[in-house]
Write an enzyme that holds these catalytic residues in place. Structure first.
Site, PDB file in Angstrom:
ATOM      1  N   GLU A 150      -9.199   3.609  -2.300  1.00 18.73           N
ATOM      2  CA  GLU A 150      -7.940   3.429  -3.019  1.00 18.73           C
ATOM      3  C   GLU A 150      -8.175   2.724  -4.363  1.00 18.73           C
ATOM      4  OE1 GLU A 150      -4.616   2.033  -0.800  1.00 18.73           O
ATOM      5  OE2 GLU A 150      -5.365   2.810   1.116  1.00 18.73           O
TER       6      GLU A 150
ATOM      7  N   TYR B  22       2.037   2.402  15.416  1.00 14.50           N
ATOM      8  CA  TYR B  22       2.749   2.630  14.145  1.00 14.50           C
ATOM      9  C   TYR B  22       4.180   3.098  14.301  1.00 14.50           C
ATOM     10  CZ  TYR B  22       2.548   7.775  13.725  1.00 14.50           C
ATOM     11  OH  TYR B  22       2.724   9.113  13.878  1.00 14.50           O
TER      12      TYR B  22
ATOM     13  N   GLU C 115     -10.143  12.053   7.615  1.00 15.74           N
ATOM     14  CA  GLU C 115     -10.024  13.379   7.008  1.00 15.74           C
ATOM     15  C   GLU C 115     -11.365  14.110   6.984  1.00 15.74           C
ATOM     16  OE1 GLU C 115      -7.375  13.032   3.269  1.00 15.74           O
ATOM     17  OE2 GLU C 115      -7.933  11.016   3.892  1.00 15.74           O
TER      18      GLU C 115
ATOM     19  N   GLU D 103     -10.667   3.396   3.681  1.00 15.08           N
ATOM     20  CA  GLU D 103      -9.797   4.188   2.824  1.00 15.08           C
ATOM     21  C   GLU D 103     -10.134   3.886   1.368  1.00 15.08           C
ATOM     22  OE1 GLU D 103      -5.676   3.559   3.924  1.00 15.08           O
ATOM     23  OE2 GLU D 103      -5.842   4.998   5.579  1.00 15.08           O
TER      24      GLU D 103
ATOM     25  N   GLN E 280      -3.929   1.785  15.005  1.00 15.52           N
ATOM     26  CA  GLN E 280      -2.860   2.307  14.144  1.00 15.52           C
ATOM     27  C   GLN E 280      -2.030   3.368  14.871  1.00 15.52           C
ATOM     28  OE1 GLN E 280      -4.415   4.183  10.593  1.00 15.52           O
ATOM     29  NE2 GLN E 280      -2.402   4.690   9.778  1.00 15.52           N
TER      30      GLN E 280
ATOM     31  N   THR F 173      -4.739   6.124   0.147  1.00  9.47           N
ATOM     32  CA  THR F 173      -6.003   6.855   0.177  1.00  9.47           C
ATOM     33  C   THR F 173      -6.010   7.988  -0.839  1.00  9.47           C
ATOM     34  OG1 THR F 173      -6.077   6.408   2.530  1.00  9.47           O
ATOM     35  CG2 THR F 173      -7.617   8.054   1.679  1.00  9.47           C
TER      36      THR F 173
ATOM     37  N   ARG G 250       0.092  16.524  12.954  1.00 10.32           N
ATOM     38  CA  ARG G 250       1.219  17.411  13.276  1.00 10.32           C
ATOM     39  C   ARG G 250       0.846  18.836  12.906  1.00 10.32           C
ATOM     40  NH1 ARG G 250       3.050  12.873  10.849  1.00 10.32           N
ATOM     41  NH2 ARG G 250       3.008  13.854   8.801  1.00 10.32           N
TER      42      ARG G 250
ATOM     43  N   ASP H 257       0.847  -1.189   0.000  1.00  9.29           N
ATOM     44  CA  ASP H 257       0.000   0.000   0.000  1.00  9.29           C
ATOM     45  C   ASP H 257       0.881   1.238   0.000  1.00  9.29           C
ATOM     46  OD1 ASP H 257      -2.385   1.351  -0.005  1.00  9.29           O
ATOM     47  OD2 ASP H 257      -2.582   1.350   2.180  1.00  9.29           O
TER      48      ASP H 257
ATOM     49  N   ASP I 252      -9.063  -0.073   2.007  1.00  9.48           N
ATOM     50  CA  ASP I 252      -8.049  -0.458   2.998  1.00  9.48           C
ATOM     51  C   ASP I 252      -8.592  -0.089   4.383  1.00  9.48           C
ATOM     52  OD1 ASP I 252      -5.626  -1.148   4.180  1.00  9.48           O
ATOM     53  OD2 ASP I 252      -4.770   0.837   3.870  1.00  9.48           O
TER      54      ASP I 252
ATOM     55  N   ARG J  31      -8.120   3.331  13.374  1.00  5.61           N
ATOM     56  CA  ARG J  31      -7.215   4.464  13.633  1.00  5.61           C
ATOM     57  C   ARG J  31      -6.612   4.444  15.029  1.00  5.61           C
ATOM     58  NH1 ARG J  31      -6.096   5.535   8.565  1.00  5.61           N
ATOM     59  NH2 ARG J  31      -7.952   6.100   7.359  1.00  5.61           N
TER      60      ARG J  31
ATOM     61  N   HIS K 231      -4.079  13.844   0.452  1.00  2.00           N
ATOM     62  CA  HIS K 231      -4.262  12.958   1.601  1.00  2.00           C
ATOM     63  C   HIS K 231      -3.106  13.127   2.596  1.00  2.00           C
ATOM     64  CE1 HIS K 231      -5.099   9.452   4.066  1.00  2.00           C
ATOM     65  NE2 HIS K 231      -3.917   8.951   3.765  1.00  2.00           N
TER      66      HIS K 231
ATOM     67  N   LYS L 129      -4.301  -2.225  10.200  1.00  2.00           N
ATOM     68  CA  LYS L 129      -4.652  -2.313   8.780  1.00  2.00           C
ATOM     69  C   LYS L 129      -4.900  -3.747   8.329  1.00  2.00           C
ATOM     70  CE  LYS L 129      -3.452   1.981   7.438  1.00  2.00           C
ATOM     71  NZ  LYS L 129      -4.286   2.845   6.600  1.00  2.00           N
TER      72      LYS L 129
ATOM     73  N   TYR M  27       1.181   5.708  -0.626  1.00  2.00           N
ATOM     74  CA  TYR M  27       0.730   6.918   0.096  1.00  2.00           C
ATOM     75  C   TYR M  27       0.902   8.071  -0.880  1.00  2.00           C
ATOM     76  CZ  TYR M  27       0.463   9.758   4.471  1.00  2.00           C
ATOM     77  OH  TYR M  27       0.105  10.609   5.493  1.00  2.00           O
TER      78      TYR M  27
ATOM     79  N   THR N 143      -8.935  -6.152   3.939  1.00  2.00           N
ATOM     80  CA  THR N 143      -8.840  -5.236   2.803  1.00  2.00           C
ATOM     81  C   THR N 143      -9.810  -5.761   1.746  1.00  2.00           C
ATOM     82  OG1 THR N 143      -6.477  -4.910   3.270  1.00  2.00           O
ATOM     83  CG2 THR N 143      -7.284  -4.183   1.114  1.00  2.00           C
TER      84      THR N 143
HETATM   85 MN    MN Z   1      -4.144   2.649   2.832  1.00  2.00          MN
END
Ligand code: MN
Length: 417
Positions: free
Chosen positions: A184, A227, A351, A182, A223, A337, A126, A110, A216, A220, A117, A236, A112, A240
């Site tokens: 995708e 992570y 999001e 997600e 994760q 995503t 952040r 997967d 996906d 959260r 996104h 994750k 990014y 899927t």
């Molecule tokens: Mn993903």
């Protein structure tokens, strides 16, 4: 000369899937013709199409390579356009058929690759820093996912449990409280490459068989806790979803686009030589258990284009093999995503609700920050006149609720082991 039995649009969008007939046991490869299926098992048994299409999955056909894919596409098109009486005898209605995972998923990677996104998520996690990590514009970031839990559209998704950091700072194990989807796009590898030999960017797309939609599913809270330092793992890997129909890459020839300009210019092995962006329109629909009970249609919660993906699939695959790691038949390579910059263009609830802060209104008096038991998520997509297969899944009640109801697990079409 098209006899009119099958529309030009249906012919342009030939897609491959694997199904069983009502009450039948044999897994058969079929081609989607609108709401009907052309049963290639029958035609392969009769020697009308390449022999690999008599198999119970697309594996052998995918491994056979572009010459066989092109021959099959030409033959099938000829059959439905010019020899309809022959094709018609092998057409079945989709009512009552069961769709299966169309190929053996060898590996799952997967990426990014949506700039919007990455920026949206970076701003949530952040808020005071540059939303993009320093490597983001230099390489297509990705991680290796779990192939064993890739399931076909329509499979119920068991609610995942895992370790979570609680608000008071303690650590507990239990059902996810922040379950998400997600949106995708996935690329399915047909022919393998050689161990130890990087595949140059101008050759790598010869290995790609087709395109699917991918959900996906992401927990959260699991994760966020797990992570660091090694990246996504159990948040994750529980499930899927991919579409049952694989659209051959060739079918999207008319919607290829260069992709957005890149600054700084990527290193030579990642420079684009051919336009491998795809101008696809993607949609996410959601239907809650309450909406289903009231007979309401799913509501659209996201519409977004795929053309603006910062990294193209060719760049991703060149990067993936740049250290000598080989491609394998059945590898699933997903985009990451897909999101846009504006409201209504968010490919995840993370999001769309700004990290669970701004609930999303649903029809009736419901809202969502993250998914609830019984929610159904439907991904749809189209490129020009060619429709991608939908990727649909309903999340089950939590394990505790299932136990209370006396069920030992979801009734599903997951492949048995
Ligand atoms: Mn993903």
């Amino acid at each position: 000369m098209n006899t009119g039995e099958v529309s030009d649009q249906e012919v342009a969008g030939l897609a491959y899937g694997v199904f069983t007939l009502p009450g039948g046991h044999r897994r058969r490869i079929g081609v989607r013709l609108g709401t009907r299926i052309l049963d290639l098992a029958t035609l392969a048994d009769a020697g009308q199409v390449p022999e690999q299409l008599a198999a119970p999955s697309l594996d052998a056909f995918m491994a056979a390579g572009p010459a066989v894919w092109n021959e099959a596409r030409r033959t099938v098109t000829h059959l439905v356009v010019d020899r309809w009486p022959v094709a018609k005898s092998a057409v079945v209605d989709t009512d009552g058929v069961t769709m299966h995972l169309p190929f053996t998923v060898a590996g799952y990677v997967d990426f990014y690759s949506s700039l919007h996104h990455a920026v949206n998520v970076g701003r949530i996690f952040r808020p005071d820093a540059d939303p993009l990590p320093p490597n983001w514009r230099h390489l297509p970031a990705g991680y290796h996912g779990r192939a064993s839990s890739v399931v076909v559209s329509g499979t119920e998704i068991p609610w995942p449990s895992g370790q979570r950091l609680d608000e008071g700072g303690g650590v507990s194990f239990g059902p996810s409280r922040r379950l998400d989807f997600e949106l995708e796009v996935g690329f399915v590898i047909g022919t393998c490459s050689t161990f130890g030999e990087p595949v140059p960017i101008d050759q790598v797309m010869d290995h790609v068989f087709g395109v699917v939609l991918v959900n996906d599913w992401s927990a959260r809270d699991i994760q966020a806790w797990e992570y660091q330092p090694l990246g996504p793992f159990l948040g994750k890997s529980f499930a899927t979803t991919i579409s049952a129909w694989v659209v051959p890459l060739d079918a999207f020839g008319a919607v290829r686009v260069p992709g957005p300009a890149q600054t700084p210019q990527p290193l030579p092995y990642l420079r684009r030589h051919h336009p491998w962006g795809l101008d696809l329109d993607l949609t996410v629909k959601l239907r809650s258990a309450q909406m289903r009970a009231r007979g309401l249609d799913p509501v659209t919660i996201c519409r977004v284009g795929f053309a603006e993906q910062y990294w193209t699939v060719a760049q991703q695959l060149a990067h993936l093999t740049s250290n000598g790691a080989p491609l394998r038949t059945g590898d699933l390579v997903a985009s990451g995503t897909v999101s846009g910059p504006g409201p209504g263009q968010m490919g995840s609830l993370l999001e769309a609700t700004r990290g669970g802060v701004e609930p999303l209104p649903l029809p009736g008096d419901e809202t969502r920050t993250f998914l609830q038991p019984g929610d159904e998520v439907i991904l749809e997509g189209q490129g020009g006149t060619v429709r991608l297969g939908e990727a649909r899944g309903t999340v089950t009640s939590t394990p505790a609720a299932r136990r209370r109801a006396g069920r030992h697990g979801p009734r599903s079409r997951r492949s048995s082991c």
